[in-house]
Design a protein around this motif. Structure first.
Motif, PDB file in Angstrom:
ATOM      1  N   PRO A 210      -4.757   3.467   2.539  1.00  0.00           N
ATOM      2  CA  PRO A 210      -4.089   2.175   2.709  1.00  0.00           C
ATOM      3  C   PRO A 210      -3.135   2.123   3.900  1.00  0.00           C
ATOM      4  CG  PRO A 210      -4.031   2.867   0.416  1.00  0.00           C
ATOM      5  CD  PRO A 210      -4.557   4.027   1.186  1.00  0.00           C
ATOM      6  N   SER A 211      -2.543   3.254   4.263  1.00  0.00           N
ATOM      7  CA  SER A 211      -1.580   3.242   5.376  1.00  0.00           C
ATOM      8  C   SER A 211      -2.224   2.778   6.666  1.00  0.00           C
ATOM      9  CB  SER A 211      -0.968   4.629   5.564  1.00  0.00           C
ATOM     10  OG  SER A 211      -1.964   5.578   5.914  1.00  0.00           O
ATOM     11  N   ALA A 232      -7.655  -1.104  -1.574  1.00  0.00           N
ATOM     12  CA  ALA A 232      -7.759  -1.217  -3.030  1.00  0.00           C
ATOM     13  C   ALA A 232      -6.888  -0.196  -3.752  1.00  0.00           C
ATOM     14  CB  ALA A 232      -9.214  -1.062  -3.462  1.00  0.00           C
ATOM     15  N   GLU A 233      -6.468   0.854  -3.033  1.00  0.00           N
ATOM     16  CA  GLU A 233      -5.648   1.890  -3.649  1.00  0.00           C
ATOM     17  C   GLU A 233      -4.161   1.506  -3.716  1.00  0.00           C
ATOM     18  OE1 GLU A 233      -6.525   5.378  -1.309  1.00  0.00           O
ATOM     19  OE2 GLU A 233      -8.687   4.937  -1.397  1.00  0.00           O
ATOM     20  N   PRO A 268     -14.972  -0.724  -3.921  1.00  0.00           N
ATOM     21  CA  PRO A 268     -14.091  -1.602  -4.708  1.00  0.00           C
ATOM     22  C   PRO A 268     -14.224  -3.093  -4.372  1.00  0.00           C
ATOM     23  CG  PRO A 268     -12.820  -0.565  -2.969  1.00  0.00           C
ATOM     24  CD  PRO A 268     -14.209   0.027  -2.893  1.00  0.00           C
ATOM     25  N   LEU A 269     -15.445  -3.588  -4.354  1.00  0.00           N
ATOM     26  CA  LEU A 269     -15.628  -5.013  -4.084  1.00  0.00           C
ATOM     27  C   LEU A 269     -14.914  -5.871  -5.121  1.00  0.00           C
ATOM     28  CD1 LEU A 269     -19.363  -5.540  -3.007  1.00  0.00           C
ATOM     29  CD2 LEU A 269     -17.338  -5.393  -1.564  1.00  0.00           C
ATOM     30  N   ARG A 270     -15.061  -5.505  -6.374  1.00  0.00           N
ATOM     31  CA  ARG A 270     -14.443  -6.293  -7.450  1.00  0.00           C
ATOM     32  C   ARG A 270     -12.918  -6.252  -7.366  1.00  0.00           C
ATOM     33  NH1 ARG A 270     -16.620 -10.561  -9.825  1.00  0.00           N
ATOM     34  NH2 ARG A 270     -18.806 -10.180 -10.259  1.00  0.00           N
ATOM     35  N   THR A 271     -12.387  -5.115  -6.989  1.00  0.00           N
ATOM     36  CA  THR A 271     -10.927  -5.000  -6.889  1.00  0.00           C
ATOM     37  C   THR A 271     -10.391  -5.950  -5.829  1.00  0.00           C
ATOM     38  OG1 THR A 271     -11.063  -2.688  -7.576  1.00  0.00           O
ATOM     39  CG2 THR A 271      -9.034  -3.396  -6.499  1.00  0.00           C
TER      40      THR A 271
END
Length: 358
Positions: A210-211, A232-233, A268-271
Motif C-alpha cells: 500500500p505504501s 486492499a491491504e 481483491p476485486l471485491r475488496t
C-alpha cells in the motif's frame, strides 16, 4: 448477445482499455514472424505458443520477466513493425468490445532502432493515428518513464510528451519495478506533465504494498494508479481512493501470472469494489500473460461472482476514467446501458459507430 448458457457476451460489452503496454500488446504469432525476419533467437518461453511461466515477486523472477520483454521489444526495428503492432492491438481491442484504448509506451526503449527519441515517438504516434483511422477505435497514448533510469531522463520524457500533446498524448506514467527507488524522485517530471495538461498515471501497488500507492497519490498526485490492488491491504487507503475517486487500473490475469496472488480468486476485486474504489480492468501485457481485455471481465465473472449489472458498472468506470471526448463518452455509456437492457436470449441493438481518434 448471449452465450448458449444464457450469459451476456462480454466481448460485446462496450468498455475502455486503460492499461496496455506497447510491446506487451503484440500477438504471439507476430513476434514469431518478426523474430524470423530479423534473425532473433527466441527462448522457449516466447516461442512455445503458450504464455511463459512467470513469478516476479523476487529479484530473479522480475529479471526474467524483464528479459523476456526486452527480447520481444528487440524485434520491433522498423516503422512498419510499429504500425503492425498498433494496428493488431487495435483489432484485438475492437474484437473484445473496446471503444477506447490508451496505450502506454516508453519511446526511449525504441529510439536506438528508430532514429532517436523524437523520431521514435513520431513513428509511434503516426502508427496510432493510422490504426485509429483503419479500425475506428479511439486511441490515445500515455508516455511512461522507467523508474530504473535517472529521474532526469523522466523529465526529458515529460517535456517531450507535453510537446506532442496535440498529437494524442494524454498522460504520463511511471513503470518497471516499483520496489526500486522512490516515487518522489520523479515528482518534478510529473509536475512538468501535469502542468502541461497530462494525466498522472504511475504504477503502484502491485509488487510493492500500500505504501507505493500512497506515494503515487502524495508525491506524484496520481489521477489514476496502474494496478493499485495492494491498496486492499489498507482500509484507510481504500477509503482515500474512494473519496477521491482515483481509478485503479486492475489487471487480474497479470497479478496471478506474476505471482502477486496465487490464484485468481485471491485478486481483491471485491475488496476494492465494496470500498467504492473505481476500477478499469486492463490486459497489461497479453503477449506474456495470455489474456486480453474481455478475458479480464470473464475473470471478474467466474472468479469473483460479478453479475452482469456489476460488470456493466465496471465497464462504466473504465469509460469515466478515460480521457474520451465527451460525445464519445456519452455514446459509450448509453451503449453499456443497452447491453445490460437487452432481453436474455436476444442480441443487443447495434450501437453507433465506434469513436474515432481525431
Amino acid at each position: 448477445m448471449l452465450h448458449s448458457s444464457g450469459e451476456r457476451d462480454l466481448r460485446t460489452l462496450p468498455k475502455a482499455h486503460l492499461h496496455l503496454h506497447f510491446t506487451g500488446s503484440m500477438r504471439p504469432g507476430t513476434l514469431l514472424e518478426l523474430a524470423d525476419k530479423y534473425g532473433v533467437h527466441l527462448p522457449d518461453a516466447l516461442s512455445g505458443g503458450e504464455p511463459p511461466k512467470l513469478r516476479a515477486t523476487d529479484e530473479r523472477g522480475w529479471f526474467r520477466f524483464q528479459r523476456l520483454y526486452d527480447i520481444a521489444r528487440s524485434c520491433l526495428r522498423a516503422p512498419e513493425d510499429i504500425q503492425r503492432l498498433v494496428r493488431e492491438a487495435a483489432e484485438e481491442d475492437v474484437r473484445d468490445g473496446s471503444r477506447w484504448l490508451e496505450i502506454q509506451v516508453d519511446p526511449t526503449s525504441y529510439a536506438p532502432r528508430l532514429g532517436g527519441l523524437t523520431p521514435a515517438l513520431e513513428i509511434i504516434l503516426d502508427a496510432v493515428e493510422r490504426a485509429s483511422r483503419d479500425t475506428g477505435l479511439g486511441i490515445r497514448v500515455l508516455v511512461a518513464a522507467n523508474r530504473m533510469k535517472h529521474p532526469l531522463d523522466a523529465r526529458t520524457l515529460a517535456r517531450l510528451a507535453v510537446r506532442y500533446r496535440d498529437r494524442g498524448i494524454v498522460g504520463f506514467g511511471l513503470s518497471n519495478d516499483e520496489r526500486r527507488g522512490f516515487a518522489r524522485d520523479f515528482d518534478r517530471a510529473f509536475a512538468i506533465a501535469r502542468e502541461g495538461g497530462l494525466l498522472a498515471a504511475p504504477h503502484g501497488g502491485e509488487l510493492s504494498g500500500p505504501s507505493s500507492v500512497r506515494d503515487c497519490l502524495d508525491d506524484l498526485r496520481a489521477g489514476r494508479v496502474g494496478h493499485g490492488v495492494r491498496a486492499a491491504e489498507d482500509p484507510w487507503l481504500l477509503a482515500r481512493l474512494a473519496e477521491r475517486q482515483v481509478t485503479c487500473e486492475v489487471c487480474p490475469a497479470s497479478n496471478v501470472a506474476l505471482g502477486v496472488y496465487d490464484k485468481h480468486e485471491d485478486v481483491p476485486l471485491r475488496t476494492l469494489w465494496e470500498a467504492g474504489v473505481p476500477m478499469a480492468l486492463g490486459a497489461d501485457d497479453p503477449l506474456l500473460f495470455g489474456a486480453r481485455l474481455a478475458a479480464q471481465y470473464e475473470l471478474a465473472r467466474r472468479a469473483h461472482g460479478f453479475d452482469d449489472a456489476e460488470l456493466a458498472e465496471l465497464a462504466r468506470q473504465s469509460v469515466r476514467a478515460s480521457v474520451m471526448p465527451e460525445d464519445v463518452r456519452k455514446r459509450t455509456l448509453a451503449d453499456i446501458d443497452a447491453w445490460l437492457a437487452a432481453e436474455p436470449g436476444l442480441p443487443e441493438a447495434d450501437g453507433p459507430p465506434l469513436g474515432r481518434a481525431g
